[in-house]
Structures are given as C-alpha cells and as structure tokens.
Design a protein around this motif. Structure first.
Motif, mmCIF file in Angstrom:
data_model
loop_
_atom_site.group_PDB
_atom_site.id
_atom_site.type_symbol
_atom_site.label_atom_id
_atom_site.label_comp_id
_atom_site.label_asym_id
_atom_site.label_seq_id
_atom_site.Cartn_x
_atom_site.Cartn_y
_atom_site.Cartn_z
ATOM 1 N N LEU A 1 0.863 -1.177 0.000
ATOM 2 C CA LEU A 1 0.000 0.000 0.000
ATOM 3 C C LEU A 1 0.897 1.224 0.000
ATOM 4 O O LEU A 1 1.559 1.513 0.998
ATOM 5 C CB LEU A 1 -0.924 0.008 1.209
ATOM 6 C CG LEU A 1 -2.018 -1.069 1.253
ATOM 7 C CD1 LEU A 1 -2.755 -1.049 2.585
ATOM 8 C CD2 LEU A 1 -3.007 -0.889 0.107
ATOM 9 N N GLY A 2 0.931 1.930 -1.116
ATOM 10 C CA GLY A 2 1.904 3.000 -1.246
ATOM 11 C C GLY A 2 3.293 2.409 -1.204
ATOM 12 O O GLY A 2 3.582 1.412 -1.881
ATOM 13 N N PHE B 1 -1.285 -4.283 9.450
ATOM 14 C CA PHE B 1 -0.069 -4.146 10.241
ATOM 15 C C PHE B 1 1.070 -3.707 9.314
ATOM 16 O O PHE B 1 1.780 -4.548 8.743
ATOM 17 C CB PHE B 1 0.273 -5.472 10.930
ATOM 18 C CG PHE B 1 -0.830 -5.998 11.819
ATOM 19 C CD1 PHE B 1 -0.939 -5.580 13.132
ATOM 20 C CD2 PHE B 1 -1.763 -6.900 11.323
ATOM 21 C CE1 PHE B 1 -1.955 -6.059 13.949
ATOM 22 C CE2 PHE B 1 -2.784 -7.383 12.134
ATOM 23 C CZ PHE B 1 -2.889 -6.964 13.448
ATOM 24 N N PRO B 2 1.249 -2.395 9.129
ATOM 25 C CA PRO B 2 2.308 -1.912 8.236
ATOM 26 C C PRO B 2 3.694 -2.184 8.818
ATOM 27 O O PRO B 2 3.896 -2.202 10.038
ATOM 28 C CB PRO B 2 2.040 -0.407 8.149
ATOM 29 C CG PRO B 2 0.641 -0.225 8.645
ATOM 30 C CD PRO B 2 0.428 -1.303 9.645
ATOM 31 N N SER C 1 0.778 8.358 5.327
ATOM 32 C CA SER C 1 -0.290 9.081 4.637
ATOM 33 C C SER C 1 -0.547 8.501 3.248
ATOM 34 O O SER C 1 -1.697 8.352 2.819
ATOM 35 C CB SER C 1 0.080 10.569 4.539
ATOM 36 O OG SER C 1 -0.931 11.297 3.889
ATOM 37 N N GLN C 2 0.522 8.157 2.554
ATOM 38 C CA GLN C 2 0.371 7.557 1.229
ATOM 39 C C GLN C 2 -0.278 6.182 1.317
ATOM 40 O O GLN C 2 -1.044 5.788 0.426
ATOM 41 C CB GLN C 2 1.725 7.475 0.542
ATOM 42 C CG GLN C 2 2.295 8.831 0.141
ATOM 43 C CD GLN C 2 3.759 8.766 -0.246
ATOM 44 O OE1 GLN C 2 4.290 7.714 -0.592
ATOM 45 N NE2 GLN C 2 4.441 9.902 -0.174
ATOM 46 N N MET C 3 -0.009 5.450 2.390
ATOM 47 C CA MET C 3 -0.674 4.163 2.595
ATOM 48 C C MET C 3 -2.178 4.360 2.753
ATOM 49 O O MET C 3 -2.993 3.611 2.199
ATOM 50 C CB MET C 3 -0.097 3.468 3.830
ATOM 51 C CG MET C 3 -0.575 2.032 4.002
ATOM 52 S SD MET C 3 -0.604 1.469 5.716
ATOM 53 C CE MET C 3 -2.206 2.123 6.222
ATOM 54 N N ILE C 4 -2.552 5.384 3.509
ATOM 55 C CA ILE C 4 -3.977 5.666 3.697
ATOM 56 C C ILE C 4 -4.604 6.150 2.392
ATOM 57 O O ILE C 4 -5.756 5.813 2.075
ATOM 58 C CB ILE C 4 -4.160 6.680 4.833
ATOM 59 C CG1 ILE C 4 -3.698 6.051 6.156
ATOM 60 C CG2 ILE C 4 -5.629 7.112 4.954
ATOM 61 C CD1 ILE C 4 -3.590 7.010 7.301
ATOM 62 N N ASP C 5 -3.865 6.930 1.610
ATOM 63 C CA ASP C 5 -4.339 7.321 0.275
ATOM 64 C C ASP C 5 -4.693 6.082 -0.541
ATOM 65 O O ASP C 5 -5.742 6.032 -1.210
ATOM 66 C CB ASP C 5 -3.266 8.119 -0.473
ATOM 67 C CG ASP C 5 -3.046 9.513 0.086
ATOM 68 O OD1 ASP C 5 -3.925 10.010 0.818
ATOM 69 O OD2 ASP C 5 -1.984 10.098 -0.209
ATOM 70 N N GLU D 1 -8.281 4.901 -2.125
ATOM 71 C CA GLU D 1 -8.443 4.624 -3.557
ATOM 72 C C GLU D 1 -9.069 3.250 -3.786
ATOM 73 O O GLU D 1 -9.762 3.033 -4.787
ATOM 74 C CB GLU D 1 -7.089 4.708 -4.248
ATOM 75 C CG GLU D 1 -6.544 6.133 -4.343
ATOM 76 C CD GLU D 1 -5.095 6.173 -4.799
ATOM 77 O OE1 GLU D 1 -4.540 5.092 -5.100
ATOM 78 O OE2 GLU D 1 -4.516 7.280 -4.843
ATOM 79 N N GLN D 2 -8.845 2.333 -2.829
ATOM 80 C CA GLN D 2 -9.417 0.989 -2.938
ATOM 81 C C GLN D 2 -10.819 0.907 -2.333
ATOM 82 O O GLN D 2 -11.410 -0.171 -2.299
ATOM 83 C CB GLN D 2 -8.483 -0.018 -2.261
ATOM 84 C CG GLN D 2 -7.138 -0.182 -2.954
ATOM 85 C CD GLN D 2 -6.221 -1.147 -2.219
ATOM 86 O OE1 GLN D 2 -6.619 -1.813 -1.257
ATOM 87 N NE2 GLN D 2 -4.980 -1.235 -2.674
ATOM 88 N N GLY D 3 -11.332 2.030 -1.836
ATOM 89 C CA GLY D 3 -12.709 2.044 -1.348
ATOM 90 C C GLY D 3 -12.898 2.057 0.148
ATOM 91 O O GLY D 3 -14.030 1.916 0.637
ATOM 92 N N THR D 4 -11.819 2.226 0.914
ATOM 93 C CA THR D 4 -11.933 2.300 2.366
ATOM 94 C C THR D 4 -11.974 3.761 2.797
ATOM 95 O O THR D 4 -10.972 4.471 2.702
ATOM 96 C CB THR D 4 -10.740 1.614 3.062
ATOM 97 O OG1 THR D 4 -10.698 0.240 2.694
ATOM 98 C CG2 THR D 4 -10.858 1.720 4.576
ATOM 99 N N PRO D 5 -13.112 4.258 3.267
ATOM 100 C CA PRO D 5 -13.177 5.663 3.686
ATOM 101 C C PRO D 5 -12.396 5.880 4.984
ATOM 102 O O PRO D 5 -12.410 5.025 5.876
ATOM 103 C CB PRO D 5 -14.672 5.905 3.898
ATOM 104 C CG PRO D 5 -15.233 4.556 4.200
ATOM 105 C CD PRO D 5 -14.406 3.561 3.430
ATOM 106 N N SER D 6 -11.721 7.010 5.096
ATOM 107 C CA SER D 6 -10.938 7.283 6.303
ATOM 108 C C SER D 6 -11.838 7.377 7.533
ATOM 109 O O SER D 6 -11.379 7.162 8.660
ATOM 110 C CB SER D 6 -10.129 8.569 6.136
ATOM 111 O OG SER D 6 -10.965 9.661 5.824
ATOM 112 N N SER D 7 -13.125 7.647 7.335
ATOM 113 C CA SER D 7 -14.059 7.726 8.456
ATOM 114 C C SER D 7 -14.287 6.372 9.121
ATOM 115 O O SER D 7 -14.871 6.294 10.208
ATOM 116 C CB SER D 7 -15.402 8.284 7.988
ATOM 117 O OG SER D 7 -15.979 7.450 6.997
ATOM 118 N N ARG D 8 -13.810 5.294 8.495
ATOM 119 C CA ARG D 8 -13.921 3.953 9.077
ATOM 120 C C ARG D 8 -12.554 3.393 9.472
ATOM 121 O O ARG D 8 -12.433 2.218 9.807
ATOM 122 C CB ARG D 8 -14.607 2.988 8.090
ATOM 123 C CG ARG D 8 -15.994 3.416 7.660
ATOM 124 C CD ARG D 8 -16.926 3.596 8.848
ATOM 125 N NE ARG D 8 -17.205 2.339 9.529
ATOM 126 C CZ ARG D 8 -17.744 2.245 10.746
ATOM 127 N NH1 ARG D 8 -18.019 3.339 11.434
ATOM 128 N NH2 ARG D 8 -17.988 1.075 11.279
#
Length: 242
Positions: A6-7, A60-61, A118-122, A126-133
């Motif tokens: 991821l990123g 687990f990054p 941050s890029q991992m969360i981006d 992009e894969q459909g996981t909203p940051s609100s979850r």
C-alpha cells in the motif's frame, strides 16, 4: 493473513470473519504500527485477541527502515524503525529528570515516516476504504507516528490508539489537538514503564482530554508492553466504534 503493498509500505492483513456483520456501516479498518526495533510482523499475533467487530480488516504496516540502516549492528536482524531513536539519550533523560526537553523535539525522520503512512492511507481510500472507518494507532514509536498523523491530517478518522506511547513535538501537537475535539482515543500505559515514563503519558492524556478528545485510558501495573487487561479494555472500546 496475506501481505500487500500500500503505497511504499509492506502491509500484513488479517480480516475477521464476516458473519453477522452490521450492514449499517462499512466495517472498520484497524491499522496498528509496530514499535522501534520490532520486526514488521510484531503485532500480527495480537489479531485473535483484539476482539474486533465482524468484518474488520486489521492492517499491520512494516516500517520501511531497518535499524541497521542507521546503526550497523550484525545482531539486529530484522529490527525495524519508523525513524531512529537514541535509546541511551532517553535513558539519560529519565535519570536526569530532563524528559521535558525531549518531548518538545520533532524527531528527525518523523516527516518522512508520516508521508509514507499518509500515502498508505491514500491507497486504502483509492481501494474504497473511507478514512471515516479507519482506526489508526500503534505501539510505542508506532503510536507516536499514528498520533502525529492524526493531529496533522484533516481526514475524519474513526479513532486513535496509543499503546504505551508518549508526547513528542509538544508545541505543534498542542496547537492541533482542538481540531480533533470529539475523536475517540484509546490510550494505555504501564505505571512502571522504564522506557517511556508513565508521567509523560499521563500528561499527553491530560492535553488530549483538555482539547476535547474522548480519551479512554487504561493503566496497568507493569512495564513497556500491552497487558492482558489492556486487551480487554481495548476490545470493549473498539466495539463502541461500530
């Protein structure tokens, strides 16, 4: 468990069984960052004990740096770091009662680590996981990085987890805390932690609560770790976020 990219980060993923999923909301994604000197899979073993709601994705990054990238030591193996920490300096600060000087510092390498996260969360978004979850957190150094990103990022994260973390970048964190008023936070710390003093963790708790964040604090008699009591308290807290 599977492993994905991821990123720029290598991430281990565990998905809890999806039976009886509450379809009212998209399932949670819990991201936990390991601490300094741990291997990339250090926290994966916690997955069965977390009591995450059905359908939760656990990520687990792996920190992109090896400790040997900073200090060539043959015996360090796969020990990883989000940025370099001078352990000896921490020990001296505790002995000299000068920890307050350290908490004001912004560690060299923090910006780079935060950008990678941050890029991992981006990539997740992009894969459909909203940051609100997304519930973002970690242990020790990993929790410091998670806290730093949550306080500097405008995304509406679902929660923050601070297992045995501490206060860093004090002045900058304080100015950003009020923007996160209402955010659920789970924080734990051992009263006899020899690495990151309990008193500083308590100060962090007080600052977060004073800024309006909803902190659930789990203290335990012990050192630098995650006690069984903490796991029980964390499970209870996590279930409130569904």
């Amino acid at each position: 468990m599977d492993v994905l990219q991821l990123g720029s980060l290598r991430v281990r993923r565990v998905v809890t069984p999806a039976e009886n999923v509450d379809n009212t909301h998209k399932p949670l994604t819990l991201v936990l960052l390991h601490g300094f000197g741990a291997p990339g899979d250090d926290l994966v073993g916690l997955a069965p004990s977390l009591g995450a709601p059905p359908g939760t994705t656990l990520l687990f990054p792996e920190a992109p740096k090896l400790v040997t990238d900073f200090v060539p030591m043959v015996l360090m193996g796969n020990a990883r770091a989000w940025w370099m920490i001078d352990i000896g300096r921490f020990e001296r600060a505790i002995a000299e009662n000068s920890v307050s000087d350290l908490v004001r510092e912004i560690p060299e390498g923090l910006d780079e680590a935060r950008d990678a996260l941050s890029q991992m969360i981006d990539a997740l978004e992009e894969q459909g996981t909203p940051s609100s979850r997304i519930v973002l957190g970690g242990f020790s150094q990993g929790s410091m990085l998670a806290t730093d990103l949550v306080l500097r990022d405008a995304r509406p994260f679902r929660g923050l987890v601070i297992f045995s973390g501490t206060l860093i970048a004090e002045d900058e964190w304080r100015t950003r805390m009020k923007a996160r008023a209402g955010l659920p936070v789970f924080q734990s710390h051992g009263t006899a932690d020899p690495i990151l003093p309990y008193e500083v963790a308590a100060t962090l708790r007080g600052e977060l609560q004073g800024a309006g964040l909803r902190v659930t604090f789990s203290s335990f008699t012990g050192g630098h770790g995650i006690a069984p009591q903490v796991m029980r308290d964390f499970t209870t807290w996590l279930l409130t976020l569904r």
